[in-house]
Design a protein around this motif. Structure first.
Motif, short mmCIF file in Angstrom:
data_model
loop_
_atom_site.label_atom_id
_atom_site.label_comp_id
_atom_site.label_asym_id
_atom_site.label_seq_id
_atom_site.Cartn_x
_atom_site.Cartn_y
_atom_site.Cartn_z
N UNK A 170 7.43 3.64 -4.66
CA UNK A 170 8.20 2.58 -4.01
C UNK A 170 9.51 3.11 -3.42
N UNK A 171 10.21 3.92 -4.20
CA UNK A 171 11.49 4.43 -3.71
C UNK A 171 11.30 5.38 -2.54
N UNK A 172 10.35 6.31 -2.67
CA UNK A 172 10.11 7.27 -1.59
C UNK A 172 9.70 6.57 -0.30
N UNK A 173 8.86 5.55 -0.42
CA UNK A 173 8.43 4.80 0.77
C UNK A 173 9.61 4.09 1.42
N UNK A 174 10.48 3.49 0.61
CA UNK A 174 11.63 2.76 1.14
C UNK A 174 12.57 3.68 1.90
N UNK A 175 12.96 4.80 1.29
CA UNK A 175 13.90 5.71 1.94
C UNK A 175 13.28 6.32 3.20
N UNK A 176 11.98 6.59 3.17
CA UNK A 176 11.31 7.12 4.36
C UNK A 176 11.34 6.12 5.51
N UNK A 177 11.17 4.84 5.18
CA UNK A 177 11.25 3.80 6.22
C UNK A 177 12.64 3.74 6.81
N UNK A 201 12.57 13.76 -6.46
CA UNK A 201 12.05 15.09 -6.76
C UNK A 201 10.92 15.07 -7.79
N UNK A 202 10.72 13.96 -8.49
CA UNK A 202 9.63 13.90 -9.46
C UNK A 202 8.27 13.88 -8.76
N UNK A 203 7.24 14.46 -9.39
CA UNK A 203 5.89 14.37 -8.82
C UNK A 203 5.48 12.92 -8.65
N UNK A 204 4.69 12.65 -7.64
CA UNK A 204 4.27 11.27 -7.37
C UNK A 204 3.53 10.66 -8.55
N UNK A 205 2.80 11.48 -9.29
CA UNK A 205 2.02 10.93 -10.40
C UNK A 205 2.89 10.42 -11.52
N UNK A 255 0.83 -1.20 0.00
CA UNK A 255 0.00 0.00 0.00
C UNK A 255 0.87 1.26 0.00
N UNK A 256 1.92 1.27 0.81
CA UNK A 256 2.80 2.45 0.89
C UNK A 256 3.48 2.71 -0.45
N UNK A 257 3.90 1.64 -1.11
CA UNK A 257 4.55 1.81 -2.42
C UNK A 257 3.59 2.40 -3.44
N UNK A 258 2.35 1.94 -3.42
CA UNK A 258 1.36 2.47 -4.35
C UNK A 258 0.94 3.89 -4.04
N UNK A 259 0.92 4.23 -2.77
CA UNK A 259 0.46 5.56 -2.36
C UNK A 259 1.54 6.62 -2.51
N UNK A 283 19.69 9.21 -0.45
CA UNK A 283 18.79 10.30 -0.83
C UNK A 283 19.47 11.19 -1.87
N UNK A 284 20.73 11.48 -1.64
CA UNK A 284 21.47 12.34 -2.58
C UNK A 284 21.76 11.61 -3.89
N UNK A 285 22.13 10.34 -3.80
CA UNK A 285 22.49 9.59 -5.00
C UNK A 285 21.32 9.45 -5.96
N UNK A 286 20.12 9.33 -5.43
CA UNK A 286 18.94 9.11 -6.26
C UNK A 286 17.92 10.23 -6.07
N UNK A 287 18.40 11.44 -5.81
CA UNK A 287 17.50 12.56 -5.54
C UNK A 287 16.62 12.90 -6.72
#
Length: 406
Positions: free
Chosen positions: A274-281, A390-394, A267-271, A382-386
């Motif tokens: 996937x990358x943003x959810x992983x780094x946030x965790x 930075x892209x919009x979630x959509x 659910x977190x990956x879809x919302x 975060x820096x390596x794959x910034x």
């Protein structure tokens, strides 16, 4: 799934029981930390070979042999405890050999799942596997270990021996062949060529490389942290003052959080992506490490452990699913093991380093320093794959679209 549950229940008893037994034998941070180092040093030495063999041989058979080997070794250690022959060095030897078998079992287990589950369902399947692991490892195994250490130390080895043996026998009931039947596997190429191919693939893949390096820093720091955390938490002279059984309850609290965390990863990956959810965790997990240091109390430790479980389990499911999608099937065992060598190879060094630093600078220095290293590692990825963040979630791609140079 039944075999996974049994083997992880055994893992939970051994993971908590071995350090608690070590604490009952010595209060030296250096010696206690060796229990963590012994369990993880096989990843540094054998991960690449385990992956190469997983791509050549039947992965199910590797898991069967590994589980039965662990059962045999731990049975001997339990017998030594019953006979009064158990000391710290026998304990470390048993944990080390069990760790060797774990490398082969775990690499093959992660490589066999994509052979049984469609790619679209990998995150859900990994969530269910992770749930079974958490129930066995932390929800049942860990508190059970705390009770066994007090009641009958020999069972700390005997119970996992029975469970590993049962897990190996259950795997014999799996139908089919779980071997990559390609022209490469039919030849007689040296293992070093297979290993070299995996290392080149991992290093040339931008996303996998960045995730592996960050995972390595996180695991090194966490190994140092938890190698001595038992001394911070357990005993009359500790800062938190837990009894052994209460320390086991800490990992139960972790499991309480890990269960929903594993299931909510998809659910977190879809919302959020996937990358943003992983780094946030990963970021949340790192920040939570400082809480038991700043507020050393059972009343804060247990809620913190629940939150550790939520974000830690979700992050684990996300990164495993990403690897399984990104790596070609014929390379999965080898590249997976190369990733885990980078990601987990620093754990024995971290565990040993944590003990040495604690000996000279104190436990607090290790715990705070490990937290800082974790935050630095998250900052690096975060820096390596910034550009991906930075892209919009959509429009943000899934990890499976981030193929880097490969």
């Amino acid at each position: 799934m039944s075999s996974t549950a049994l083997s992880n229940l055994a893992d939970g008893v051994l993971k908590v029981g071995a350090p608690l037994l070590a604490v009952s034998m010595t209060r030296s941070p250096t010696l206690v930390s060796l229990a963590g180092a012994a369990a993880t040093v096989p990843w540094l030495l054998l991960a690449l070979h385990a992956g190469a063999l997983a791509d050549r041989l039947d992965r199910r058979r590797i898991m069967v042999v590994a589980n039965l080997a662990r059962a045999a070794v731990l049975s001997l250690a339990g017998l030594a405890a019953l006979l009064g022959l158990l000391d710290l060095w026998v304990l470390l030897a048993a944990v080390l050999v069990a760790g060797v078998a774990e490398v082969f079992a775990d690499v093959s287990a992660q490589s066999i799942l994509p052979m049984t589950v469609p790619e679209a369902h990998l995150t859900r399947a990994n969530g269910r596997v992770s749930t079974a692991q958490m129930i066995g490892n932390d929800f049942v195994g860990a508190p059970l270990a705390g009770l066994l250490v007090v009641a009958l130390p020999a069972v700390v080895f005997g119970a996992p021996a029975l469970l590993y043996g049962a897990a190996g026998l259950l795997l014999l009931g799996m139908r089919g062949t779980y071997r990559m039947d390609t022209p490469r596997t039919q030849g007689r190429r040296p293992l070093r060529r297979d290993i070299g191919e995996a290392l080149r693939y991992l290093w040339s893949h931008r996303v996998l490389r960045s995730l592996a390096v960050t995972a390595g820093l996180l695991n090194l720091a966490n190994a140092a942290y938890f190698a001595v955390f038992v001394l911070w938490a357990v005993g009359d002279g500790s800062r938190i003052g837990l009894e052994p059984g209460e320390y086991g309850l800490m990992t139960t609290a972790f499991a309480v959080g890990a269960l929903p965390g594993s299931l909510l990863a998809g659910w977190a990956a879809g919302r959020f992506g996937e990358f943003r959810a992983l780094v946030s965790c990963w970021l949340a997990t790192s920040l939570l490490l400082i809480v038991p240091v700043v507020v050393p109390s059972p009343w804060t430790l247990y809620p913190t452990a629940v939150l550790w479980g939520v974000v830690g389990a979700a992050g684990n499911v996300l990164v495993i699913s990403a690897r399984q999608r990104l790596i070609p099937a014929e390379l999965l065992g080898r590249v997976n093991s190369a990733y885990r060598l980078v990601g987990m190879g620093g754990m024995p060094l971290g565990a040993a380093l944590g003990g040495v630093v604690a000996e000279f600078a104190g436990l607090g220095a290790v715990l705070v320093g490990a937290t800082g290293v974790c935050l630095g590692g998250v900052g690096l990825v975060w820096r390596a794959l910034s550009d991906r963040i930075s892209r919009p979630l959509t429009s943000a791609p899934a990890l499976s679209d981030m193929s880097g140079s490969r």
